[in-house]
Design a protein around this motif. Sequence first.
Motif, PDB file in Angstrom:
ATOM      1  N   THR A  90       0.834  -1.193   0.000  1.00  0.00           N
ATOM      2  CA  THR A  90       0.000   0.000   0.000  1.00  0.00           C
ATOM      3  C   THR A  90       0.872   1.247   0.000  1.00  0.00           C
ATOM      4  O   THR A  90       2.010   1.199   0.474  1.00  0.00           O
ATOM      5  CB  THR A  90      -0.908   0.035   1.251  1.00  0.00           C
ATOM      6  OG1 THR A  90      -1.595   1.291   1.290  1.00  0.00           O
ATOM      7  CG2 THR A  90      -0.110  -0.080   2.546  1.00  0.00           C
ATOM      8  N   GLU A  91       0.308   2.335  -0.485  1.00  0.00           N
ATOM      9  CA  GLU A  91       1.076   3.582  -0.472  1.00  0.00           C
ATOM     10  C   GLU A  91       0.982   4.289   0.880  1.00  0.00           C
ATOM     11  O   GLU A  91       1.654   5.295   1.103  1.00  0.00           O
ATOM     12  CB  GLU A  91       0.618   4.497  -1.614  1.00  0.00           C
ATOM     13  CG  GLU A  91       1.036   3.921  -2.957  1.00  0.00           C
ATOM     14  CD  GLU A  91       0.963   4.908  -4.101  1.00  0.00           C
ATOM     15  OE1 GLU A  91       0.742   6.109  -3.848  1.00  0.00           O
ATOM     16  OE2 GLU A  91       1.120   4.457  -5.252  1.00  0.00           O
ATOM     17  N   THR A  92       0.164   3.763   1.773  1.00  0.00           N
ATOM     18  CA  THR A  92       0.125   4.312   3.142  1.00  0.00           C
ATOM     19  C   THR A  92       1.519   4.169   3.760  1.00  0.00           C
ATOM     20  O   THR A  92       2.161   3.127   3.616  1.00  0.00           O
ATOM     21  CB  THR A  92      -0.890   3.514   3.995  1.00  0.00           C
ATOM     22  OG1 THR A  92      -2.118   3.513   3.304  1.00  0.00           O
ATOM     23  CG2 THR A  92      -1.051   4.129   5.373  1.00  0.00           C
ATOM     24  N   LEU A  93       1.957   5.211   4.462  1.00  0.00           N
ATOM     25  CA  LEU A  93       3.306   5.157   5.025  1.00  0.00           C
ATOM     26  C   LEU A  93       3.320   4.389   6.343  1.00  0.00           C
ATOM     27  O   LEU A  93       2.337   4.383   7.082  1.00  0.00           O
ATOM     28  CB  LEU A  93       3.835   6.578   5.250  1.00  0.00           C
ATOM     29  CG  LEU A  93       3.926   7.447   3.992  1.00  0.00           C
ATOM     30  CD1 LEU A  93       4.452   8.842   4.333  1.00  0.00           C
ATOM     31  CD2 LEU A  93       4.799   6.798   2.920  1.00  0.00           C
ATOM     32  N   THR A  94       4.449   3.755   6.643  1.00  0.00           N
ATOM     33  CA  THR A  94       4.573   3.037   7.919  1.00  0.00           C
ATOM     34  C   THR A  94       4.833   4.046   9.041  1.00  0.00           C
ATOM     35  O   THR A  94       5.272   5.174   8.779  1.00  0.00           O
ATOM     36  CB  THR A  94       5.772   2.062   7.911  1.00  0.00           C
ATOM     37  OG1 THR A  94       6.978   2.840   7.913  1.00  0.00           O
ATOM     38  CG2 THR A  94       5.753   1.144   6.710  1.00  0.00           C
ATOM     39  N   PRO A  95       4.619   3.640  10.294  1.00  0.00           N
ATOM     40  CA  PRO A  95       4.928   4.540  11.421  1.00  0.00           C
ATOM     41  C   PRO A  95       6.418   4.881  11.490  1.00  0.00           C
ATOM     42  O   PRO A  95       6.791   5.854  12.142  1.00  0.00           O
ATOM     43  CB  PRO A  95       4.515   3.729  12.653  1.00  0.00           C
ATOM     44  CG  PRO A  95       3.786   2.542  12.158  1.00  0.00           C
ATOM     45  CD  PRO A  95       4.031   2.370  10.702  1.00  0.00           C
ATOM     46  N   ASP A  96       7.259   4.089  10.846  1.00  0.00           N
ATOM     47  CA  ASP A  96       8.708   4.337  10.895  1.00  0.00           C
ATOM     48  C   ASP A  96       9.225   4.999   9.626  1.00  0.00           C
ATOM     49  O   ASP A  96      10.437   4.973   9.356  1.00  0.00           O
ATOM     50  CB  ASP A  96       9.448   3.007  11.096  1.00  0.00           C
ATOM     51  CG  ASP A  96       9.206   2.443  12.485  1.00  0.00           C
ATOM     52  OD1 ASP A  96       9.478   3.156  13.460  1.00  0.00           O
ATOM     53  OD2 ASP A  96       8.719   1.302  12.582  1.00  0.00           O
ATOM     54  N   ASP A  97       8.320   5.581   8.854  1.00  0.00           N
ATOM     55  CA  ASP A  97       8.734   6.077   7.547  1.00  0.00           C
ATOM     56  C   ASP A  97       9.870   7.095   7.625  1.00  0.00           C
ATOM     57  O   ASP A  97      10.813   7.038   6.830  1.00  0.00           O
ATOM     58  CB  ASP A  97       7.543   6.684   6.803  1.00  0.00           C
ATOM     59  CG  ASP A  97       7.894   6.959   5.357  1.00  0.00           C
ATOM     60  OD1 ASP A  97       8.018   5.978   4.598  1.00  0.00           O
ATOM     61  OD2 ASP A  97       8.109   8.129   5.007  1.00  0.00           O
ATOM     62  N   VAL A  98       9.787   8.012   8.583  1.00  0.00           N
ATOM     63  CA  VAL A  98      10.804   9.074   8.654  1.00  0.00           C
ATOM     64  C   VAL A  98      12.187   8.464   8.876  1.00  0.00           C
ATOM     65  O   VAL A  98      13.156   8.785   8.172  1.00  0.00           O
ATOM     66  CB  VAL A  98      10.448  10.073   9.791  1.00  0.00           C
ATOM     67  CG1 VAL A  98      11.577  11.063  10.028  1.00  0.00           C
ATOM     68  CG2 VAL A  98       9.155  10.797   9.447  1.00  0.00           C
TER      69      VAL A  98
END
Length: 424
Positions: free
Chosen positions: A301-309
Amino acid sequence: MLKKIIYVVFTLLVITSFLFPVEELSFMPEKSVISMDIRDYRDFLKNNPPLDRLYCSGETCFFLVKDNKLPEIAGSGFPFQKQNLRAPTASSPQDSVNGDYHSYLETESELYDLEAQYPDLARVSSIGQSVEGRELYLVKISDNVTQNENEPKIFIVGCHHAREWISVEMPLLFARYLLEQYSNNSQVKRAVEGLQIYVLPILNPDGLEFSIRYYRMWRKNRQYNGDFSWGVDLNRNYGYKWGYDDMGSSAIPYNETYRGPGPFSEPESLAVKTFLLENPPVGSISFHNFSQMILYPWGYTETLTPDDVEMRKIAKKMSELIFAVNGRSYSYGPGASTIYPTNGDSDDWFYAACGTFAYTIELPPLSFFNGGFITAQEEIDRTFAENLPALLYFVNYFVTGEGGDTIQKTGPVKSHPIPGRSKK
Ligand code: 0X9
Ligand code: ZN
């Protein structure tokens, strides 16, 4: 007499089709490369099975298709252009066909040589067997290698995909480098002493051997699908969001991205699951080629993970370190939006099940037009040289406690247990 001839011809046909997957028979249709606008392709996928994607550049994607499928694609109404290129042909079965690249047996010897040369730092084992019974060899690299110390674990894996030969070389060269440089290089020493590094150069040994001996462009494993087609795409067979949609994987057995009959249906991916659940890694790298990309979850999915940054920061640094060596750009970002959506891939499962900061490095070349999956053996050393600083940075990122001059560790990796399997 006629009956006898028909019987012999029929028997020969049956035997041949068992020996060679349908797609490989020489009298089967030729393949062509076509291009299509990415937006058209997304719409095309709504009513049609996925095509074998080779490469996307900007808004244009290139696909490998059988010539006899062209009318069907034309009939879908989506515009496409036939490129003036032929698909690579099968390599002839010769012993030396893999040149400097490692076959399964050459890898086995290399790993045991490393263990013999560095008995205090390297230990070879197998995490399981492939469909055809080959070992899935793993080398652990750490000081006090025979003990399970309270140190973070790293997992480096190559060759999910058979034809991506250079993906075997990076793990092997990295293992050798760590062992050879342990006494000379402070970054290496810090990693080997502070971590337990597990290197699995060939996850798909049956496919690799098949690619070396019979058909250079083979991708999947060598599972027989029961319908005159062979192979499951190991990078679609992991259990997180497996089969989430038909865009990121295929339910059709002969397709190149066939996800298999169920999550972890394949002994190769199942062995990784079992091993990683016992040894959850804080960081992982899965090597592939091609595209020059550094990818991380999510793929589905293109939703970002909580660790994206955090994961983006690491990817950016790796990309800069790579660029500094040979001036080659590796783009980076979450898999789904940077390359294309995938479901059941290794990064998503590693991250979801083990909390691993899980990366895929798509090695050179950049495009199909620079060679695609076929990387010249002369590229091996250059590619390793450009990835090495990024790999050293990556593993050192996870060393906890004292030591290390240039690398900063920002905090413990969070764990993200798998929520229930989503419905389509
Ligand atoms: O399709 C794949 O499995 C990978 N590309 S390849 O050309 N080597 O086959 C890409 C995997 C993408 N991974 C993530 N989206 N996490
Ligand atoms: Zn791949």
